[in-house]
Design a protein around this motif. Sequence first.
Motif, PDB file in Angstrom:
ATOM      1  N   GLU A  21      40.352  26.095  34.666  1.00  0.00           N
ATOM      2  CA  GLU A  21      39.714  26.456  35.929  1.00  0.00           C
ATOM      3  C   GLU A  21      40.778  26.887  36.946  1.00  0.00           C
ATOM      4  OE1 GLU A  21      36.352  23.693  36.261  1.00  0.00           O
ATOM      5  OE2 GLU A  21      36.532  24.143  38.406  1.00  0.00           O
ATOM      6  N   GLU A  28      41.593  35.266  38.958  1.00  0.00           N
ATOM      7  CA  GLU A  28      40.306  35.979  38.949  1.00  0.00           C
ATOM      8  C   GLU A  28      40.293  37.216  39.850  1.00  0.00           C
ATOM      9  OE1 GLU A  28      36.923  33.997  40.412  1.00  0.00           O
ATOM     10  OE2 GLU A  28      37.899  33.313  42.226  1.00  0.00           O
ATOM     11  N   LYS A  29      40.945  37.099  40.997  1.00  0.00           N
ATOM     12  CA  LYS A  29      40.884  38.235  41.912  1.00  0.00           C
ATOM     13  C   LYS A  29      41.675  39.441  41.379  1.00  0.00           C
ATOM     14  CE  LYS A  29      41.177  39.500  46.697  1.00  0.00           C
ATOM     15  NZ  LYS A  29      41.578  39.145  48.046  1.00  0.00           N
ATOM     16  N   PHE A  32      39.728  40.792  38.472  1.00  0.00           N
ATOM     17  CA  PHE A  32      38.506  41.464  38.932  1.00  0.00           C
ATOM     18  C   PHE A  32      38.857  42.841  39.501  1.00  0.00           C
ATOM     19  CE2 PHE A  32      35.670  42.529  42.479  1.00  0.00           C
ATOM     20  CZ  PHE A  32      34.459  42.593  41.811  1.00  0.00           C
ATOM     21  N   ASN A  33      39.924  42.875  40.306  1.00  0.00           N
ATOM     22  CA  ASN A  33      40.344  44.154  40.880  1.00  0.00           C
ATOM     23  C   ASN A  33      40.731  45.166  39.821  1.00  0.00           C
ATOM     24  OD1 ASN A  33      39.896  43.390  43.487  1.00  0.00           O
ATOM     25  ND2 ASN A  33      41.959  42.585  43.790  1.00  0.00           N
ATOM     26  N   ARG A  37      38.904  48.694  39.243  1.00  0.00           N
ATOM     27  CA  ARG A  37      39.585  49.998  39.288  1.00  0.00           C
ATOM     28  C   ARG A  37      39.212  50.853  38.091  1.00  0.00           C
ATOM     29  NH1 ARG A  37      41.181  50.403  44.429  1.00  0.00           N
ATOM     30  NH2 ARG A  37      42.298  48.543  45.038  1.00  0.00           N
ATOM     31  N   GLN A  50      34.297  38.257  33.367  1.00  0.00           N
ATOM     32  CA  GLN A  50      33.848  37.093  32.575  1.00  0.00           C
ATOM     33  C   GLN A  50      34.329  37.233  31.144  1.00  0.00           C
ATOM     34  OE1 GLN A  50      32.482  34.749  34.129  1.00  0.00           O
ATOM     35  NE2 GLN A  50      30.750  35.317  35.413  1.00  0.00           N
ATOM     36  N   GLY A 103      35.245  49.822  49.760  1.00  0.00           N
ATOM     37  CA  GLY A 103      36.676  49.942  49.516  1.00  0.00           C
ATOM     38  C   GLY A 103      37.459  50.427  50.718  1.00  0.00           C
TER      39      GLY A 103
ATOM     40  N   LYS B  53      41.561  48.921  49.926  1.00  0.00           N
ATOM     41  CA  LYS B  53      41.948  47.514  50.027  1.00  0.00           C
ATOM     42  C   LYS B  53      41.527  46.820  48.743  1.00  0.00           C
ATOM     43  CE  LYS B  53      37.728  45.660  52.021  1.00  0.00           C
ATOM     44  NZ  LYS B  53      37.101  44.928  53.088  1.00  0.00           N
ATOM     45  N   ASP B  54      42.065  45.638  48.505  1.00  0.00           N
ATOM     46  CA  ASP B  54      41.643  44.884  47.326  1.00  0.00           C
ATOM     47  C   ASP B  54      40.180  44.506  47.457  1.00  0.00           C
ATOM     48  OD1 ASP B  54      43.979  45.016  46.069  1.00  0.00           O
ATOM     49  OD2 ASP B  54      44.595  42.959  46.491  1.00  0.00           O
ATOM     50  N   PHE B  55      39.512  44.560  46.353  1.00  0.00           N
ATOM     51  CA  PHE B  55      38.100  44.192  46.384  1.00  0.00           C
ATOM     52  C   PHE B  55      37.980  42.691  46.246  1.00  0.00           C
ATOM     53  CE2 PHE B  55      38.461  48.438  44.778  1.00  0.00           C
ATOM     54  CZ  PHE B  55      37.631  49.104  45.653  1.00  0.00           C
ATOM     55  N   GLU B  56      37.211  42.110  47.110  1.00  0.00           N
ATOM     56  CA  GLU B  56      37.051  40.666  47.082  1.00  0.00           C
ATOM     57  C   GLU B  56      36.143  40.274  45.916  1.00  0.00           C
ATOM     58  OE1 GLU B  56      37.978  38.348  49.559  1.00  0.00           O
ATOM     59  OE2 GLU B  56      39.194  39.838  50.606  1.00  0.00           O
ATOM     60  N   ALA B  57      36.534  39.242  45.218  1.00  0.00           N
ATOM     61  CA  ALA B  57      35.636  38.708  44.202  1.00  0.00           C
ATOM     62  C   ALA B  57      34.465  38.057  44.926  1.00  0.00           C
ATOM     63  CB  ALA B  57      36.358  37.677  43.361  1.00  0.00           C
ATOM     64  N   PRO B  58      33.256  38.212  44.399  1.00  0.00           N
ATOM     65  CA  PRO B  58      32.101  37.655  45.095  1.00  0.00           C
ATOM     66  C   PRO B  58      32.192  36.130  45.205  1.00  0.00           C
ATOM     67  CG  PRO B  58      31.501  38.505  42.939  1.00  0.00           C
ATOM     68  CD  PRO B  58      32.894  38.924  43.188  1.00  0.00           C
ATOM     69  N   PHE B  60      30.134  33.707  44.649  1.00  0.00           N
ATOM     70  CA  PHE B  60      29.579  32.869  43.589  1.00  0.00           C
ATOM     71  C   PHE B  60      30.383  32.982  42.305  1.00  0.00           C
ATOM     72  CE2 PHE B  60      27.497  36.949  43.439  1.00  0.00           C
ATOM     73  CZ  PHE B  60      27.577  37.289  42.106  1.00  0.00           C
ATOM     74  N   TYR B  61      31.389  33.824  42.360  1.00  0.00           N
ATOM     75  CA  TYR B  61      32.092  34.132  41.129  1.00  0.00           C
ATOM     76  C   TYR B  61      32.770  32.910  40.506  1.00  0.00           C
ATOM     77  CZ  TYR B  61      34.921  36.288  37.720  1.00  0.00           C
ATOM     78  OH  TYR B  61      35.478  36.608  36.524  1.00  0.00           O
ATOM     79  N   LEU B  62      33.392  32.110  41.356  1.00  0.00           N
ATOM     80  CA  LEU B  62      34.124  30.946  40.840  1.00  0.00           C
ATOM     81  C   LEU B  62      33.231  30.034  40.032  1.00  0.00           C
ATOM     82  CD1 LEU B  62      36.644  29.543  43.396  1.00  0.00           C
ATOM     83  CD2 LEU B  62      37.003  30.323  41.063  1.00  0.00           C
ATOM     84  N   ARG B  64      30.553  30.722  38.447  1.00  0.00           N
ATOM     85  CA  ARG B  64      30.176  31.335  37.169  1.00  0.00           C
ATOM     86  C   ARG B  64      31.336  31.248  36.199  1.00  0.00           C
ATOM     87  NH1 ARG B  64      28.279  37.078  38.445  1.00  0.00           N
ATOM     88  NH2 ARG B  64      28.115  37.096  36.202  1.00  0.00           N
ATOM     89  N   ALA B  65      32.522  31.456  36.724  1.00  0.00           N
ATOM     90  CA  ALA B  65      33.687  31.375  35.838  1.00  0.00           C
ATOM     91  C   ALA B  65      33.830  29.961  35.281  1.00  0.00           C
ATOM     92  CB  ALA B  65      34.939  31.758  36.609  1.00  0.00           C
ATOM     93  N   ALA B  66      33.590  28.989  36.151  1.00  0.00           N
ATOM     94  CA  ALA B  66      33.712  27.603  35.700  1.00  0.00           C
ATOM     95  C   ALA B  66      32.680  27.302  34.617  1.00  0.00           C
ATOM     96  CB  ALA B  66      33.521  26.674  36.885  1.00  0.00           C
ATOM     97  N   TYR B  68      31.357  29.491  32.574  1.00  0.00           N
ATOM     98  CA  TYR B  68      31.789  30.158  31.338  1.00  0.00           C
ATOM     99  C   TYR B  68      32.921  29.383  30.691  1.00  0.00           C
ATOM    100  CZ  TYR B  68      29.045  34.298  30.913  1.00  0.00           C
ATOM    101  OH  TYR B  68      28.012  35.148  30.675  1.00  0.00           O
ATOM    102  N   ARG B 172      21.648  40.318  32.648  1.00  0.00           N
ATOM    103  CA  ARG B 172      22.765  39.402  32.439  1.00  0.00           C
ATOM    104  C   ARG B 172      22.300  38.069  31.852  1.00  0.00           C
ATOM    105  NH1 ARG B 172      26.898  39.617  37.298  1.00  0.00           N
ATOM    106  NH2 ARG B 172      25.068  40.203  38.479  1.00  0.00           N
TER     107      ARG B 172
END
Lengths: 188, 223
Positions: A21, A28-29, A32-33, A37, A50, A103, B53-58, B60-62, B64-66, B68, B172
Amino acid sequence: MTYNDENLCRSICKGNRYAFEVLIQRWEKPIFNLAYRYLLNREAAEDCTQEIFIKLFNKLQKFNYDSSFKTWLYRVATNTVIDYQRKQLRYREVSTDDFVMEGLRTDSEESVEDKMENINRINAVQSAIKKLPKIQKHVLILKEFSGMTFDEISESTGIPISTVKSRLYTALENLKKEISRQYQGGEI
Amino acid sequence: MKKAYKEKIIDYLYGEMTKTEKKEFEKEIKNSDVLEHKVEELKNLRFFFNEFKDFEAPDFYLDRAAIYNNISSQDSGFSLRRIPLLGKAAIVLVAFFLVLSVLRTTVVLNDDGFKISFGSSIADAGGEKAAGINNQMIIDEIKKYIDDKDNSQRMHVGKLVDELDKRNDVRRRMELQAIYKDIESLKINTQARFLGTEVTLNGIINYIYKQDNIKTVQNAGGI
């Protein structure tokens, strides 16, 4: 013991879920980025991220600690993104987000005309990146958007550093040509 | 343009030159209009990338990752490589006594048909006491790896399914179910290989889940 990535990997291999975790939270960020891209679609990037972490977990036993975790992770990630893209193409085309709206750096001082101008430019760049050959796109994204060093890209892709640089140069050249063709102003 | 120059331009643009190299290259740029134009063009292009700019992870993402993480880590539960040496020895012992138990098997008949149980060896929970291990220990060991983990897995998958339902994200949800099913079947097969045969495994699972309300029919010959 410091919790660097490699230590976390060892801990995960011993069955420590919390370590995984932590690793996810750490990466993750950027991952994800990276996916975004390539895929230019938030939903697809989420799905793909995922997949990357699932694949990462399942392959972790094979990580031999010879290379850095980062380069190994990016190798897994880019291969997964490419596979994902291939699968998507087989079944359906992933629509591209109205990417510019999320973006774009927002600057309240900008006039509406300036904003529109930026939106046009960004659309042109985005569409040009999409058209690049696979390896050029790969190198460009890893260098320009993931901030990897040339050493790391070379290690991650298995391409010699000088080739990475010349591919990047060609990618920038191609981008410039494509953008000039698309963008109404002719020059960027 | 020559490859060496392409590399130099890239090194220059990405700050990979030493101070001396940079100075020398800047001199070269000044002396060549073509080179200057090329570097400027690419500089402008790179400057343009800063617009992104960097795209923010949503948010709720964390979670979901946990989730998974929990799903995928089921796979790790049965990887022998991840079990310490003593654990491996214990599992080998358990497997050995399981085989012994199966040799003295009993077929269990309930409403669903014939199922396998350990018959008298489980029923009197003491057949292997002389060897320092009893049937309850075997069941506990198996439960630890099958029963408990399944429960936590289901709980986490359930949470995610609820989340996807809330979002009305049918696609999904279907994908998640497919992944879950694959992992589950992989896990079962891994267990089956480890424990001997799938029939034996199903027998164990049935015994654990359906201890109540079963009738037993002795079967001297085994399966």
